[in-house]
Design a protein around this motif. Structure first.
Motif, PDB file in Angstrom:
ATOM      1  N   ARG A 253       0.916  -1.232  -0.034  1.00 28.11           N
ATOM      2  CA  ARG A 253      -0.075  -0.133   0.073  1.00 28.11           C
ATOM      3  C   ARG A 253       0.783   1.128  -0.060  1.00 28.11           C
ATOM      4  N   ALA A 254       2.085   1.267   0.680  1.00 25.62           N
ATOM      5  CA  ALA A 254       3.042   2.389   0.738  1.00 25.62           C
ATOM      6  C   ALA A 254       3.698   2.500  -0.710  1.00 25.62           C
ATOM      7  N   GLY A 255       3.650   1.533  -1.427  1.00 20.96           N
ATOM      8  CA  GLY A 255       4.529   1.651  -2.636  1.00 20.96           C
ATOM      9  C   GLY A 255       5.877   1.226  -2.517  1.00 20.96           C
ATOM     10  N   ARG A 256       6.245   0.473  -1.591  1.00 22.63           N
ATOM     11  CA  ARG A 256       7.603   0.150  -1.408  1.00 22.63           C
ATOM     12  C   ARG A 256       7.842  -1.233  -1.960  1.00 22.63           C
ATOM     13  N   ILE A 257       6.539  -2.022  -2.556  1.00 21.05           N
ATOM     14  CA  ILE A 257       6.793  -3.219  -2.946  1.00 21.05           C
ATOM     15  C   ILE A 257       6.183  -3.158  -4.544  1.00 21.05           C
ATOM     16  N   SER A 258       6.485  -3.633  -5.587  1.00 21.38           N
ATOM     17  CA  SER A 258       5.658  -3.373  -6.738  1.00 21.38           C
ATOM     18  C   SER A 258       4.634  -4.572  -6.725  1.00 21.38           C
ATOM     19  N   ASP A 259       3.769  -4.299  -7.723  1.00 24.77           N
ATOM     20  CA  ASP A 259       2.522  -5.236  -7.756  1.00 24.77           C
ATOM     21  C   ASP A 259       3.146  -6.660  -7.953  1.00 24.77           C
ATOM     22  N   THR A 260       4.149  -6.631  -9.038  1.00 16.43           N
ATOM     23  CA  THR A 260       4.764  -7.977  -9.511  1.00 16.43           C
ATOM     24  C   THR A 260       5.082  -8.743  -8.392  1.00 16.43           C
TER      25      THR A 260
ATOM     26  N   TYR B  39       4.715  -8.136  -5.346  1.00 17.89           N
ATOM     27  CA  TYR B  39       3.681  -8.561  -4.025  1.00 17.89           C
ATOM     28  C   TYR B  39       2.738  -9.796  -4.362  1.00 17.89           C
ATOM     29  N   ARG B  40       2.430  -9.902  -5.833  1.00 15.29           N
ATOM     30  CA  ARG B  40       1.816 -11.036  -6.233  1.00 15.29           C
ATOM     31  C   ARG B  40       2.686 -12.212  -6.244  1.00 15.29           C
ATOM     32  N   ALA B  41       3.868 -12.283  -6.324  1.00 16.85           N
ATOM     33  CA  ALA B  41       4.847 -13.410  -6.200  1.00 16.85           C
ATOM     34  C   ALA B  41       4.968 -13.937  -4.774  1.00 16.85           C
ATOM     35  N   VAL B  42       4.753 -12.769  -4.062  1.00 17.28           N
ATOM     36  CA  VAL B  42       4.965 -13.158  -2.437  1.00 17.28           C
ATOM     37  C   VAL B  42       3.662 -13.544  -1.719  1.00 17.28           C
ATOM     38  N   VAL B  43       2.449 -12.829  -2.113  1.00 14.50           N
ATOM     39  CA  VAL B  43       1.352 -12.917  -1.466  1.00 14.50           C
ATOM     40  C   VAL B  43       0.576 -14.271  -0.971  1.00 14.50           C
ATOM     41  N   GLY B  44       0.726 -14.860  -2.393  1.00 14.04           N
ATOM     42  CA  GLY B  44       0.188 -16.309  -2.197  1.00 14.04           C
ATOM     43  C   GLY B  44       0.938 -17.155  -1.268  1.00 14.04           C
ATOM     44  N   VAL B  45       2.326 -16.993  -1.162  1.00 14.07           N
ATOM     45  CA  VAL B  45       3.112 -17.944  -0.288  1.00 14.07           C
ATOM     46  C   VAL B  45       2.585 -17.614   1.261  1.00 14.07           C
ATOM     47  N   LEU B  46       2.675 -16.214   1.472  1.00 13.54           N
ATOM     48  CA  LEU B  46       2.435 -15.969   2.761  1.00 13.54           C
ATOM     49  C   LEU B  46       0.885 -16.062   3.333  1.00 13.54           C
ATOM     50  N   ARG B  47       0.011 -16.213   2.387  1.00 14.85           N
ATOM     51  CA  ARG B  47      -1.528 -16.626   2.655  1.00 14.85           C
ATOM     52  C   ARG B  47      -1.627 -17.997   2.948  1.00 14.85           C
ATOM     53  N   ARG B  48      -0.767 -18.841   2.049  1.00 15.10           N
ATOM     54  CA  ARG B  48      -1.007 -20.276   2.548  1.00 15.10           C
ATOM     55  C   ARG B  48      -0.268 -20.423   3.705  1.00 15.10           C
ATOM     56  N   ASP B  49       0.950 -20.001   3.982  1.00 11.13           N
ATOM     57  CA  ASP B  49       1.371 -20.189   5.405  1.00 11.13           C
ATOM     58  C   ASP B  49       0.676 -19.672   6.528  1.00 11.13           C
ATOM     59  N   ALA B  50      -0.020 -18.641   6.304  1.00  5.53           N
ATOM     60  CA  ALA B  50      -0.807 -18.150   7.277  1.00  5.53           C
ATOM     61  C   ALA B  50      -2.171 -19.209   7.511  1.00  5.53           C
ATOM     62  N   ALA B  51      -2.547 -19.683   6.329  1.00  5.89           N
ATOM     63  CA  ALA B  51      -3.557 -20.530   6.387  1.00  5.89           C
ATOM     64  C   ALA B  51      -3.336 -21.963   7.158  1.00  5.89           C
ATOM     65  N   GLU B  52      -2.264 -22.351   6.898  1.00  7.25           N
ATOM     66  CA  GLU B  52      -1.888 -23.547   7.397  1.00  7.25           C
ATOM     67  C   GLU B  52      -1.507 -23.383   8.991  1.00  7.25           C
ATOM     68  N   ALA B  53      -1.106 -22.246   9.358  1.00  8.10           N
ATOM     69  CA  ALA B  53      -0.867 -21.867  10.644  1.00  8.10           C
ATOM     70  C   ALA B  53      -2.062 -22.082  11.424  1.00  8.10           C
ATOM     71  N   LEU B  54      -3.084 -21.242  10.648  1.00  9.70           N
ATOM     72  CA  LEU B  54      -4.387 -21.142  11.649  1.00  9.70           C
ATOM     73  C   LEU B  54      -5.203 -22.535  11.663  1.00  9.70           C
ATOM     74  N   ARG B  55      -4.804 -23.430  10.387  1.00 11.19           N
ATOM     75  CA  ARG B  55      -5.593 -24.723  10.591  1.00 11.19           C
ATOM     76  C   ARG B  55      -4.795 -25.637  11.641  1.00 11.19           C
ATOM     77  N   SER B  56      -3.450 -25.620  11.656  1.00 11.72           N
ATOM     78  CA  SER B  56      -2.745 -26.280  12.689  1.00 11.72           C
ATOM     79  C   SER B  56      -3.175 -25.755  14.119  1.00 11.72           C
ATOM     80  N   LEU B  57      -3.351 -24.532  14.246  1.00  8.89           N
ATOM     81  CA  LEU B  57      -3.780 -24.253  15.570  1.00  8.89           C
ATOM     82  C   LEU B  57      -5.150 -24.519  15.942  1.00  8.89           C
ATOM     83  N   ASP B  58      -6.103 -24.605  14.821  1.00  9.92           N
ATOM     84  CA  ASP B  58      -7.500 -25.037  14.991  1.00  9.92           C
ATOM     85  C   ASP B  58      -7.807 -26.394  15.323  1.00  9.92           C
ATOM     86  N   ARG B  59      -6.757 -27.380  14.777  1.00 10.70           N
ATOM     87  CA  ARG B  59      -6.571 -28.859  15.262  1.00 10.70           C
ATOM     88  C   ARG B  59      -5.995 -29.048  16.569  1.00 10.70           C
ATOM     89  N   LEU B  60      -5.183 -28.124  17.008  1.00 11.90           N
ATOM     90  CA  LEU B  60      -4.288 -28.531  18.385  1.00 11.90           C
ATOM     91  C   LEU B  60      -5.448 -27.795  19.312  1.00 11.90           C
TER      92      LEU B  60
END
Length: 109
Positions: free
Chosen positions: A66-73, A75-96
């Motif tokens: 949002r601040a413009g320190r990271i380009s759209d390209t 951002y798109r390359a990294v956001v998917g990986v981070l979202r998957r990591d966050a989703a896996e962490a939340l699923r793991s926490l829910d299981r435990l």
């Protein structure tokens, strides 16, 4: 007359000391032993820390984009990986947390 003033002042001092005394003493601990986490509590704490790190990384990426320190390209390359990591962490926490709500209350509280 002055005797009554002295007695009233003395009574006021006694009342102030009696009321303040519990606040002036250092509370005595029931035990100086630290609570050791068992294996389930340790796994839950690790899952909570993983979740917190994943969500913080995603939040930082969003703020940088949002601040413009990271380009759209980039951002798109990294956001998917981070979202998957966050989703896996939340699923793991829910299981435990599903079976160990007591441990979560101990760790969070």
């Amino acid at each position: 007359m002055s005797l009554w003033v002295v007695l009233a002042a003395l009574l006021a001092v006694v009342v102030v000391v009696a009321v303040a005394l519990p606040f002036l003493r250092e509370p005595a601990p029931s035990s100086d032993a630290l609570h050791e986490l068992d294996a389930a509590e340790r796994r839950l704490l690790d899952a909570q820390e993983t979740r917190d790190r994943a969500l913080a990384a995603l939040q930082e990426l969003e703020a940088d984009h949002r601040a413009g320190r990271i380009s759209d390209t980039d951002y798109r390359a990294v956001v998917g990986v981070l979202r998957r990591d966050a989703a896996e962490a939340l699923r793991s926490l829910d299981r435990l947390a599903g079976g160990t709500s007591d441990a979560e209350a101990k760790i969070d509280g």
